[in-house]
Design a protein around this motif. Sequence first.
Motif, PDB file in Angstrom:
ATOM      1  N   ALA A 165       0.842  -1.205   0.000  1.00  0.00           N
ATOM      2  CA  ALA A 165       0.000   0.000   0.000  1.00  0.00           C
ATOM      3  C   ALA A 165       0.872   1.248   0.000  1.00  0.00           C
ATOM      4  CB  ALA A 165      -0.923  -0.014   1.218  1.00  0.00           C
ATOM      5  N   ALA A 166       1.939   1.229   0.798  1.00  0.00           N
ATOM      6  CA  ALA A 166       2.814   2.400   0.868  1.00  0.00           C
ATOM      7  C   ALA A 166       3.457   2.683  -0.483  1.00  0.00           C
ATOM      8  CB  ALA A 166       3.899   2.169   1.925  1.00  0.00           C
ATOM      9  N   PHE A 167       3.857   1.605  -1.153  1.00  0.00           N
ATOM     10  CA  PHE A 167       4.488   1.765  -2.456  1.00  0.00           C
ATOM     11  C   PHE A 167       3.544   2.448  -3.441  1.00  0.00           C
ATOM     12  CE2 PHE A 167       5.389   0.040  -6.707  1.00  0.00           C
ATOM     13  CZ  PHE A 167       6.659   0.559  -6.876  1.00  0.00           C
ATOM     14  N   PHE A 168       2.244   2.138  -3.352  1.00  0.00           N
ATOM     15  CA  PHE A 168       1.288   2.734  -4.275  1.00  0.00           C
ATOM     16  C   PHE A 168       0.843   4.128  -3.847  1.00  0.00           C
ATOM     17  CE2 PHE A 168       1.119  -1.453  -5.967  1.00  0.00           C
ATOM     18  CZ  PHE A 168       0.857  -1.233  -7.302  1.00  0.00           C
ATOM     19  N   LEU A 169       0.805   4.349  -2.531  1.00  0.00           N
ATOM     20  CA  LEU A 169       0.281   5.626  -2.052  1.00  0.00           C
ATOM     21  C   LEU A 169       1.341   6.726  -2.049  1.00  0.00           C
ATOM     22  CD1 LEU A 169      -2.092   4.428   0.792  1.00  0.00           C
ATOM     23  CD2 LEU A 169      -2.711   5.377  -1.437  1.00  0.00           C
ATOM     24  N   LEU A 170       2.604   6.342  -1.809  1.00  0.00           N
ATOM     25  CA  LEU A 170       3.649   7.361  -1.695  1.00  0.00           C
ATOM     26  C   LEU A 170       3.786   8.251  -2.938  1.00  0.00           C
ATOM     27  CD1 LEU A 170       6.544   5.884   0.439  1.00  0.00           C
ATOM     28  CD2 LEU A 170       5.243   7.981   0.844  1.00  0.00           C
ATOM     29  N   PRO A 171       3.794   7.677  -4.158  1.00  0.00           N
ATOM     30  CA  PRO A 171       3.906   8.550  -5.332  1.00  0.00           C
ATOM     31  C   PRO A 171       2.785   9.585  -5.404  1.00  0.00           C
ATOM     32  CG  PRO A 171       4.330   6.298  -5.946  1.00  0.00           C
ATOM     33  CD  PRO A 171       3.833   6.273  -4.527  1.00  0.00           C
ATOM     34  N   PHE A 172       1.558   9.173  -5.038  1.00  0.00           N
ATOM     35  CA  PHE A 172       0.455  10.134  -5.048  1.00  0.00           C
ATOM     36  C   PHE A 172       0.667  11.190  -3.961  1.00  0.00           C
ATOM     37  CE2 PHE A 172      -1.630   6.166  -6.631  1.00  0.00           C
ATOM     38  CZ  PHE A 172      -1.651   6.572  -7.947  1.00  0.00           C
ATOM     39  N   GLY A 173       1.144  10.722  -2.811  1.00  0.00           N
ATOM     40  CA  GLY A 173       1.457  11.647  -1.729  1.00  0.00           C
ATOM     41  C   GLY A 173       2.492  12.658  -2.175  1.00  0.00           C
ATOM     42  N   GLY A 174       3.497  12.181  -2.912  1.00  0.00           N
ATOM     43  CA  GLY A 174       4.538  13.066  -3.416  1.00  0.00           C
ATOM     44  C   GLY A 174       3.971  14.130  -4.339  1.00  0.00           C
ATOM     45  N   LEU A 175       3.044  13.727  -5.211  1.00  0.00           N
ATOM     46  CA  LEU A 175       2.421  14.677  -6.134  1.00  0.00           C
ATOM     47  C   LEU A 175       1.651  15.752  -5.359  1.00  0.00           C
ATOM     48  CD1 LEU A 175       0.924  12.595  -9.090  1.00  0.00           C
ATOM     49  CD2 LEU A 175       2.706  14.319  -9.207  1.00  0.00           C
ATOM     50  N   VAL A 176       0.840  15.298  -4.412  1.00  0.00           N
ATOM     51  CA  VAL A 176       0.037  16.240  -3.631  1.00  0.00           C
ATOM     52  C   VAL A 176       0.951  17.187  -2.859  1.00  0.00           C
ATOM     53  CG1 VAL A 176      -1.627  16.468  -1.744  1.00  0.00           C
ATOM     54  CG2 VAL A 176      -1.914  14.661  -3.448  1.00  0.00           C
ATOM     55  N   ASP A 177       1.978  16.608  -2.230  1.00  0.00           N
ATOM     56  CA  ASP A 177       2.926  17.416  -1.456  1.00  0.00           C
ATOM     57  C   ASP A 177       3.566  18.483  -2.339  1.00  0.00           C
ATOM     58  OD1 ASP A 177       4.927  18.032   0.622  1.00  0.00           O
ATOM     59  OD2 ASP A 177       6.294  17.060  -0.782  1.00  0.00           O
ATOM     60  N   ARG A 178       4.015  18.079  -3.537  1.00  0.00           N
ATOM     61  CA  ARG A 178       4.678  19.017  -4.432  1.00  0.00           C
ATOM     62  C   ARG A 178       3.694  20.091  -4.922  1.00  0.00           C
ATOM     63  NH1 ARG A 178       9.707  20.061  -7.096  1.00  0.00           N
ATOM     64  NH2 ARG A 178      10.477  18.208  -6.072  1.00  0.00           N
ATOM     65  N   ALA A 179       2.467  19.656  -5.208  1.00  0.00           N
ATOM     66  CA  ALA A 179       1.459  20.598  -5.688  1.00  0.00           C
ATOM     67  C   ALA A 179       1.182  21.665  -4.635  1.00  0.00           C
ATOM     68  CB  ALA A 179       0.176  19.850  -6.037  1.00  0.00           C
ATOM     69  N   VAL A 180       1.111  21.250  -3.390  1.00  0.00           N
ATOM     70  CA  VAL A 180       0.855  22.206  -2.308  1.00  0.00           C
ATOM     71  C   VAL A 180       2.015  23.189  -2.192  1.00  0.00           C
ATOM     72  CG1 VAL A 180       0.616  22.437   0.203  1.00  0.00           C
ATOM     73  CG2 VAL A 180      -0.659  20.649  -1.018  1.00  0.00           C
ATOM     74  N   ARG A 181       3.246  22.668  -2.308  1.00  0.00           N
ATOM     75  CA  ARG A 181       4.406  23.530  -2.131  1.00  0.00           C
ATOM     76  C   ARG A 181       4.623  24.472  -3.310  1.00  0.00           C
ATOM     77  NH1 ARG A 181       9.414  20.797  -1.403  1.00  0.00           N
ATOM     78  NH2 ARG A 181       8.503  18.806  -1.994  1.00  0.00           N
ATOM     79  N   GLU A 182       4.232  24.047  -4.530  1.00  0.00           N
ATOM     80  CA  GLU A 182       4.489  24.880  -5.704  1.00  0.00           C
ATOM     81  C   GLU A 182       3.652  26.158  -5.721  1.00  0.00           C
ATOM     82  OE1 GLU A 182       6.698  24.720  -7.981  1.00  0.00           O
ATOM     83  OE2 GLU A 182       7.525  22.695  -7.856  1.00  0.00           O
TER      84      GLU A 182
END
Lengths: 268, 288
Positions: free
Chosen positions: A18-35
């Motif tokens: 689950a972590a392997f699948f969720l982390l990439p999406f988490g990364g996208l959301v995290d980056r989107a928030v920071r940008e």
Amino acid sequence: MADRTATVTVIFLGIAFAAFFLLPFGGLVDRAVREGNTWDIATSEFAIEALQLSLWTSTVTVVLALVFGTPAAYFLARAQFPGKSLVDGLIDLPIVLPPTVAGVALLTAFGRRGLLGEPIEEWFGFTFGFRTIAVIMAQLLVSAPFYVRAARSGFESVDFQLERVAYTLGASRVRTFFRIVVPQAWPALLAGIVLCWARAMGELGATLIFAGNFQGSTQTMPLAIISAFEGTALGLAGAVALSLILLVVALAVLTVFRLATSAAGRRL
Amino acid sequence: MKRGWFRWFALGVIAAGSFALVSACGDDDDDATPAAATHETTATSSPGSPTAVPLEGDLTVFAAASLTDAFTDIGDAFEAANDGVDVQFNFASSSALATQVNEGAPADIFASADNAQMRVVTDAGSAESPLLFATNVLVVVVPPDSELQSFEDLAAEGIRLVLAGPDVPVGRYSRQILENASAPGGIAPDFGDRVLANLRSDEANVRAVLSKVQLGEADAGIVYQTDAAIAGDEVRVIEIPETFNVIAEYPIAVTTDSGEAELAAAFVAFVLSEEGQAILRAYGFSSP
């Protein structure tokens, strides 16, 4: 004790997966928030046009896959003929091949110097390249096999005796197909439609090579994402923003589709 | 061209001595100087490899798509000259590479097709002190049987034009050329607009533009002279008038995160050496 170890192992594997699948999406959301400019990019004309194009071309692709793929799938499920496994393999081929190969293959067939493309241009003055129809052709080639595969195994699971009974009771072949076969194979057909649509939405390689990349006519969402990523105007922030919209829309469509189909499944 | 590197190798050994003198005088890269200086005493040694400690290790070079063939040859020559060295390339559009380098991709060297993309990397602190190592000009390519004859014909109604995307260096240069041709004293004020009305696709990089023309899918494209040269007879070249043309400048730099800084500096020195420059010239680049 052994049971307990097994349970712990299974839980651990599940969490890791689950972590392997969720982390990439988490990364996208995290980056989107920071940008910060994610919302502006997501609502720009560039993004909206690409999303619209993706949605309607993939819908057309699914309809074409249904119209042309259903008879083929039914035939493959029912008919026995020599060389059948070869035909099966041919239909599965686009699933295995890299999409860029599919794009090159389309060019060799429908390009301006292709087998069929050259005479078509000579006779009708029509070319496929750089047009939306080329986008749909690319999507159809790589995604229709997913539907045909699923539909075929769905039809195979339908008891042939039921069809026989329907015929002996005087039902026509067409009526039997839509009243007996399709409802029985429904879950498999739906799974095939979802796979086909998802694959069409994600199509990149074949489209880039066969159709080109132009806003409004051939630039679907995946092409817009790669263009943003390769460019400097939007860069990674653009790719992240567009990826997020694509994810949200795809998730929404799939969820609605699943809810609708499970409701339909209960009715049948 | 490909077989000719033996000759360059011999040339390079002789040239290495003179290069060493030059780099010893003016090179601000501390790593390159001791490596190069060794050649003065050991003329038989290969460029970039000090005899005391032979260069070894793996080098990852991120280079612009237009450098694909020239850099592959340079990499072979560099490996041949340094037994323990393995050079890996990642060729893509400079803009994609710049993004990857800034995101921490494991590159030791970044070779860009324009200064703007190099600035993207140096501004982010991912590389420093870029050096100019080659220049290139742009040309129009058309299929061999095309009716198009001159640069002005790009504005002919209904032709299918492909360019690299506006953010890719070659795409930016192409649009700059169209602007130059639309300026006072150019072809016509609306020339650029009429040409862009024929645009059918924003390709990802220069090689994609070239293949669309090679395949006949597109009626015309704008690429680097060096790419047109590689396509040979499969495309016909239409020169762009010098007054409108853009000279593309190629900078190269070692990344700040490189784990092989010394080896990377030796590779950069090799690219700038007479041997490296001869390979680049063989592919149609000019020395800066």
